[in-house]
Design a protein around this motif. Structure first.
Motif, PDB file in Angstrom:
ATOM      1  N   HIS A  54     -12.154 -79.355  37.115  1.00 46.47           N
ATOM      2  CA  HIS A  54     -12.261 -80.472  38.072  1.00 46.47           C
ATOM      3  C   HIS A  54     -11.637 -81.720  37.464  1.00 46.47           C
ATOM      4  O   HIS A  54     -12.135 -82.237  36.459  1.00 46.47           O
ATOM      5  CB  HIS A  54     -13.717 -80.743  38.439  1.00 46.47           C
ATOM      6  CG  HIS A  54     -13.825 -81.814  39.476  1.00 46.47           C
ATOM      7  ND1 HIS A  54     -13.593 -81.586  40.812  1.00 46.47           N
ATOM      8  CD2 HIS A  54     -14.070 -83.145  39.367  1.00 46.47           C
ATOM      9  CE1 HIS A  54     -13.721 -82.711  41.483  1.00 46.47           C
ATOM     10  NE2 HIS A  54     -14.008 -83.678  40.636  1.00 46.47           N
ATOM     11  N   HIS A  56      -8.770 -85.328  38.373  1.00 45.70           N
ATOM     12  CA  HIS A  56      -7.957 -86.108  39.317  1.00 45.70           C
ATOM     13  C   HIS A  56      -6.748 -86.682  38.584  1.00 45.70           C
ATOM     14  O   HIS A  56      -6.657 -87.902  38.396  1.00 45.70           O
ATOM     15  CB  HIS A  56      -8.765 -87.256  39.919  1.00 45.70           C
ATOM     16  CG  HIS A  56     -10.008 -86.823  40.629  1.00 45.70           C
ATOM     17  ND1 HIS A  56     -10.056 -86.576  41.974  1.00 45.70           N
ATOM     18  CD2 HIS A  56     -11.259 -86.568  40.169  1.00 45.70           C
ATOM     19  CE1 HIS A  56     -11.276 -86.207  42.323  1.00 45.70           C
ATOM     20  NE2 HIS A  56     -12.029 -86.192  41.239  1.00 45.70           N
ATOM     21  N   LYS A 228     -12.295 -78.560  48.633  1.00 45.70           N
ATOM     22  CA  LYS A 228     -13.300 -79.426  48.017  1.00 45.70           C
ATOM     23  C   LYS A 228     -14.002 -80.275  49.069  1.00 45.70           C
ATOM     24  O   LYS A 228     -13.352 -80.886  49.911  1.00 45.70           O
ATOM     25  CB  LYS A 228     -12.608 -80.347  46.996  1.00 45.70           C
ATOM     26  CG  LYS A 228     -13.429 -81.556  46.545  1.00 45.70           C
ATOM     27  CD  LYS A 228     -14.372 -81.230  45.402  1.00 45.70           C
ATOM     28  CE  LYS A 228     -15.350 -82.355  45.088  1.00 45.70           C
ATOM     29  NZ  LYS A 228     -14.735 -83.576  44.591  1.00 45.70           N
ATOM     30  N   HIS A 327     -19.945 -80.955  39.182  1.00 44.63           N
ATOM     31  CA  HIS A 327     -20.806 -81.882  38.414  1.00 44.63           C
ATOM     32  C   HIS A 327     -22.205 -81.299  38.178  1.00 44.63           C
ATOM     33  O   HIS A 327     -23.065 -81.989  37.645  1.00 44.63           O
ATOM     34  CB  HIS A 327     -20.930 -83.269  39.068  1.00 44.63           C
ATOM     35  CG  HIS A 327     -19.642 -83.824  39.591  1.00 44.63           C
ATOM     36  ND1 HIS A 327     -18.450 -83.675  38.920  1.00 44.63           N
ATOM     37  CD2 HIS A 327     -19.346 -84.518  40.723  1.00 44.63           C
ATOM     38  CE1 HIS A 327     -17.480 -84.250  39.633  1.00 44.63           C
ATOM     39  NE2 HIS A 327     -18.002 -84.757  40.718  1.00 44.63           N
ATOM     40  N   ASP A 381     -13.299 -84.188  35.171  1.00 44.92           N
ATOM     41  CA  ASP A 381     -13.367 -85.224  36.205  1.00 44.92           C
ATOM     42  C   ASP A 381     -12.569 -86.454  35.783  1.00 44.92           C
ATOM     43  O   ASP A 381     -12.946 -87.583  36.096  1.00 44.92           O
ATOM     44  CB  ASP A 381     -14.807 -85.618  36.561  1.00 44.92           C
ATOM     45  CG  ASP A 381     -14.881 -86.297  37.936  1.00 44.92           C
ATOM     46  OD1 ASP A 381     -13.949 -86.106  38.748  1.00 44.92           O
ATOM     47  OD2 ASP A 381     -15.846 -87.023  38.194  1.00 44.92           O
TER      48      ASP A 381
HETATM   49 ZN   LIG Z   1     -14.020 -85.676  40.913  1.00 41.67          ZN
END
Ligand SMILES: [Zn+2]
Length: 454
Positions: A54, A56, A228, A327, A381
């Motif tokens: 995960h 970005h 997602k 998460h 993340d």
């Molecule tokens: Zn995220």
């Protein structure tokens, strides 16, 4: 074989007895030198190539880094761009020569990275992954960027906008966070309509569902490996099971205008969410769901806990859908692990390792690895903080925090007689790479629609 606690304990007992030279049972206190075991394990763990489940990745000025934006909010301490650990990250990645993050020093970093981006092009982010030991990174993005190498970055696309075909003014008026989120969801839905060649919403629910499926198939053909949901930011994670007729009536009533009541909107979303979950099974597109605390001061922690998904995750009708609880449910991490009892449910640790300092993250990870070790995956993340501190520094912090917490958790488990060193390294490989990698086709061999009945 039928599972019983007794049979599990007997086989675990036998394995420990065989593998640990006379330690027939786990001890509540470490029997060995945990520090020494940690120092011995860490370099071996740092040598394992990772699958970041995960992330970005992207430049700070790239609007496609996410389908939503973080509203003005009170970030927890370690996630602020004032975190001094980010200085160590910039030093490790770019040779940052300063001991603070003063704006004039930030400019040095902007110039340095711009220079590298120009020189390295599509390889710029590949080099960041190489430096950190990441073999493959998921890219959670509204659309893929041409500056990310598709051999290293696998696209995960957003599907929340399908939940918002009706007027969102009532939702947007609830608080400042929703006022930021709702226009962005509408924008994403309009983007998908255009992608599907439509100038407006279809006339019927059947047409709307066909539009959703077309976009999922198109995104999969474009390299998408999973869908997602960020839906926890917009409504509770409990989804009822309304009939298709109920959803069709609501669609007919509101698709061309009018403001649904909060309950009507929720009921319609319950139906669409479950439709997407079923499509995830049909298309072999794992369903990623944000299921922990989130950004924005109005984020409702109890409504968004992963446990609220229990009626969906434990529904045998959805066994062919793979779910990843992004998460891992933090701060309800102790409850969330029990959802991974289902063979199609996984927990991803991303963001937890950034919110918490490694000593606390170690305890979360240890509990998970002591319960369902084959169901836990690593994720960073990573996210661009600002123009100077990018996804690059965030990747570094996520990787470092996860590797050190993992080494510490496994060192304690070894010192307490739970596992051997070879088993510890096997668990580390599963967590850092193998479990997540096993959920997706290899790059270049994307599975496409099987054309089965919806
Ligand atoms: Zn995220």
């Amino acid at each position: 074989m039928r599972f019983t606690w007794r049979s599990a304990m007997l086989s675990l007992g036998a394995a420990v007895l065989l593998a640990s030279k006379g330690w027939p049972q786990a001890s509540p206190l470490p029997r060995g030198d945990v520090q020494a075991i940690y120092r011995h394990l860490l370099p071996q763990i740092q040598a394992i190539k990772m699958f970041d489940h995960h992330a970005h990745p992207g430049y700070a000025d790239d609007p496609d880094v996410d389908a939503m934006a973080i509203p003005p909010s009170h970030l927890p301490l370690r996630l602020r761009d004032t975190n001094p650990e980010l200085i160590a990250a910039a030093k490790a990645l770019f040779g940052y020569p300063y001991k603070d993050l003063a704006p004039e020093h930030g400019r040095w970093l902007i110039e340095k990275t711009n220079e590298r981006k120009r020189a390295e092009g599509v390889q710029y982010f590949d080099h960041i992954l190489d430096k950190l030991g990441i073999e493959t990174s998921v890219a959670n993005r509204a659309a893929m960027a041409d500056y990310l190498d598709p051999k290293r970055f696998r696209w995960v696309f957003f599907v929340d906008s399908f939940l918002f075909p009706f007027d969102t003014s009532e939702i947007a008026s609830r608080n400042e966070d929703e006022a930021v989120f709702m226009p962005l969801q509408r924008k994403m839905l309009e983007r998908y309509l255009k992608q599907a060649g439509l100038s407006q919403l279809p006339d019927s629910l059947d047409g709307y569902l066909a539009f959703i499926s077309r976009v999922l198939e198109q995104n999969q053909q474009r390299g998408g490996i999973a869908m997602k949901f960020e839906v926890a930011y917009f409504r509770p994670l409990h989804f009822d099971d309304p009939s298709r007729e109920t959803a069709a009536t609501l669609y007919e009533k509101y698709h061309a205008g009018g403001v649904p009541t909060p309950q009507e909107y929720r009921t319609f979303q319950d139906f669409i969410f479950r439709y997407l979950v079923r499509e995830g099974g049909r298309l072999h597109l794992p369903v990623h769901i944000h299921s922990s605390v989130g950004a924005g001061d109005y984020f409702k922690v109890t409504e968004s806990t992963a446990i609220n998904l229990e009626n969906v995750l434990k529904d045998p009708r959805y066994l062919s859908t793979t779910f990843v609880l992004i998460h891992g449910g933090y701060p309800y991490a102790r409850q969330a692990i029990w959802l991974a009892a289902m063979k199609n449910v996984y927990l991803d640790s991303s963001a937890t390792e950034l919110i918490l300092y490694p000593s606390e993250f170690k305890d979360v990870l240890q509990l998970w690895l002591e319960t369902y070790p084959e169901k836990i995956t690593f994720g960073s993340d990573c996210f661009p903080f600002n123009e100077a501190l990018g996804a690059e520094e965030s990747y570094w912090l996520g990787v470092r925090s996860s590797q050190t917490a993992l080494a510490a958790a496994l060192a304690e488990m070894m010192a307490e007689g739970e596992i051997t060193e070879s088993r510890a390294l096997e668990v580390a490989r599963q967590y850092l790479h193998d479990t997540a990698a096993s959920l997706y086709p290899p790059p270049g061999s994307s599975r496409v629609s099987t054309g089965q009945q919806r």
